[in-house]
Scaffold this active site. Structure first.
Site, short mmCIF file in Angstrom:
data_model
loop_
_atom_site.label_atom_id
_atom_site.label_comp_id
_atom_site.label_asym_id
_atom_site.label_seq_id
_atom_site.Cartn_x
_atom_site.Cartn_y
_atom_site.Cartn_z
N GLY A 155 1.03 -1.06 -0.20
CA GLY A 155 -0.07 0.04 -0.01
C GLY A 155 0.81 1.39 0.01
O GLY A 155 2.08 1.02 0.20
N SER A 156 0.39 2.19 0.22
CA SER A 156 1.17 3.81 0.01
C SER A 156 1.98 3.84 1.28
O SER A 156 3.06 4.35 1.49
CB SER A 156 0.27 4.92 0.17
N LYS A 171 5.05 -2.10 2.43
CA LYS A 171 4.60 -3.37 2.18
C LYS A 171 4.91 -4.27 3.17
O LYS A 171 5.15 -4.16 4.44
CB LYS A 171 5.94 -3.90 1.24
N VAL A 172 4.14 -5.47 3.24
CA VAL A 172 4.33 -6.81 3.97
C VAL A 172 5.03 -7.92 3.27
O VAL A 172 4.55 -8.16 2.28
CB VAL A 172 2.92 -7.27 4.50
N ASP A 227 -11.02 0.35 13.33
CA ASP A 227 -10.69 -0.02 12.03
C ASP A 227 -11.05 -1.46 11.52
O ASP A 227 -10.19 -2.11 10.72
CB ASP A 227 -9.27 0.30 11.42
N LYS A 274 -12.46 -4.55 9.48
CA LYS A 274 -12.99 -4.61 8.06
C LYS A 274 -12.35 -5.76 7.59
O LYS A 274 -11.51 -6.27 8.41
CB LYS A 274 -12.74 -3.32 7.20
N ASN A 280 -8.77 -6.60 7.46
CA ASN A 280 -7.83 -6.63 8.72
C ASN A 280 -8.08 -7.85 9.42
O ASN A 280 -7.75 -8.00 10.75
CB ASN A 280 -8.32 -5.38 9.58
N ASP A 289 -3.31 -4.95 12.30
CA ASP A 289 -3.45 -3.37 11.99
C ASP A 289 -3.96 -2.39 12.85
O ASP A 289 -5.17 -2.14 13.11
CB ASP A 289 -4.23 -3.19 10.60
N THR A 325 -12.28 3.73 2.90
CA THR A 325 -13.47 3.64 2.48
C THR A 325 -14.33 3.57 4.07
O THR A 325 -13.97 3.06 4.95
CB THR A 325 -14.20 2.58 1.68
N1 ADE Z 1 0.49 -11.01 9.82
C1 ADE Z 1 0.38 -9.73 9.92
N2 ADE Z 1 0.00 -8.94 8.91
C2 ADE Z 1 0.08 -10.14 8.01
C3 ADE Z 1 -0.55 -10.31 6.49
N3 ADE Z 1 -0.75 -9.17 5.94
N4 ADE Z 1 -0.34 -11.48 6.12
C4 ADE Z 1 -0.05 -12.69 6.75
N5 ADE Z 1 0.16 -12.58 7.95
C5 ADE Z 1 0.24 -11.55 8.54
#
Ligand code: ADE
Length: 338
Positions: A20-21, A24-25, A136, A138, A141, A154, A174
């Site tokens: 996302g802005s 990254k994950v 938050d 949704k 999350n 999150d 949103t």
């Molecule tokens: N743990 C925390 N965030 C995650 C994600 N986006 N995908 C998988 N595991 C996570």
């Protein structure tokens, strides 16, 4: 003996799980944990945090993550920084986002919905007991672990969560799941989370969030005033739960009283539920994500997992130090209680 400070070199990045802005994950492997342990590493751009005046907020959120320990909330294992980035190393949930599975299934049965709502209700009740409002909730999350249990993630560190101003003009993301009192910046309490839980339950049962329209202004208007329609296939008891959670006045909303989530637990939609068994993870999940091997990423969007894995310090960045951000949690094997 003092623990060595964790750093980027301790982790091998295997795949991109999300972007996302904010940053990254990544799916990462801790290099020297003999156990080959995998984690999700969330990388946040300091520039992004500074531009949104979210420095204090980000530190607070990082502190929240350090202190929470709950079966249905993602745990923080390490936190560290480089000149341009902040890193949070969290539980890896190989089942991916609940949203991913909901969009494939179209909608969930009442039994499956009840299971996720029960686990999330306990997670939210726990946060409220620590005076934390999640705000938050949704489908993006909510993650699924390898067995299919829900995990909340999150804490204001994600793309939308980082925006602290929920007024209709300036909010990011949103508003589908936002309680009406949040839309009007009227001041809010923990009942906002019960509204969002109702919105999430509605989406699980019908496939779309309440009042859904692509027109943002119309959506705001509907959340404030419109009558909500319920498809025929929704049972009377499920409809009653949804209606009482989606009540516009927070003080009249189910869970809005002094007993918080306990009030919701006693609704007849949950009459068959053994809450202690839910908390102990003794209830078998209704759906087990297909996970072929420890590093299988088939429950994540192809758009992300096909991206090249670059953990880079390139580009513009402030090089500011965030005091108190570094964290090294319990070592694997340590039992963490409530
Ligand atoms: N743990 C925390 N965030 C995650 C994600 N986006 N995908 C998988 N595991 C996570």
């Amino acid at each position: 003996m003092a623990k060595p400070t964790p750093g980027l070199d301790d982790f091998e990045s295997l795949r991109v799980l999300g972007k996302g802005s904010y940053g990254k994950v990544f799916l990462v492997r801790h290099k020297d944990s003999g156990s080959e342990k995998l984690y999700a590493m969330k990388m946040l751009r300091k520039e992004h945090v500074l531009n949104r005046n979210q420095v204090e907020h980000t530190k607070t959120e990082r502190n929240v993550l350090e202190h929470v320990s709950h079966p249905f909330i993602v745990s923080l294992h390490y936190a560290f920084q480089t000149p341009k980035k902040l890193y949070l190393v969290l539980d890896y949930c190989p089942g991916g986002e609940l949203f991913f599975h909901l969009s494939r299934a179209g909608r969930f049965s009442e039994g499956r919905t009840r299971f996720y709502i029960c686990e999330l209700l306990l997670a939210l009740e726990y946060l409220h007991s620590l005076n934390i409002i999640f705000r938050d909730l949704k489908p993006e999350n909510v993650l699924l672990d390898a067995e299919g249990h829900a995990k909340l993630t999150d804490f204001g560190l994600s793309k939308e969560g980082i925006c602290d101003n929920f007024s209709a003009r300036t909010m990011c993301g949103t508003p589908e799941y936002l309680a009406p009192e949040l839309l009007d910046s009227k001041g809010h309490g923990r009942a906002v989370d019960w509204y969002s839980l109702g919105a999430l339950a509605y989406e699980m049962l019908t496939g779309l969030p309440p009042y859904y329209t692509q027109d943002r202004n119309l959506l705001f208007e509907r959340i404030r005033r419109a009558a909500l329609s319920y498809p025929q296939y929704i049972s009377p008891v499920a409809k009653s739960l949804l209606q009482s959670l989606l009540e516009r006045q927070p003080e009249k909303r189910l869970g809005g009283g002094p007993h918080d989530g306990v009030e919701i637990r006693s609704h007849s939609f949950f009459s068959s539920v053994d809450w202690e068994a839910i908390y102990q993870r003794l209830v078998t999940p209704p759906f087990k994500p297909k996970v072929a091997g420890a590093a299988d990423v088939s429950n994540f969007e192809k758009e992300f997992v096909d991206m090249p894995v670059v953990v880079s310090e390139a580009g513009a960045g402030p090089g500011v130090h965030f005091d108190g951000f570094t964290y090294q949690g319990e070592q694997p094997g340590t039992v963490m209680g409530l």
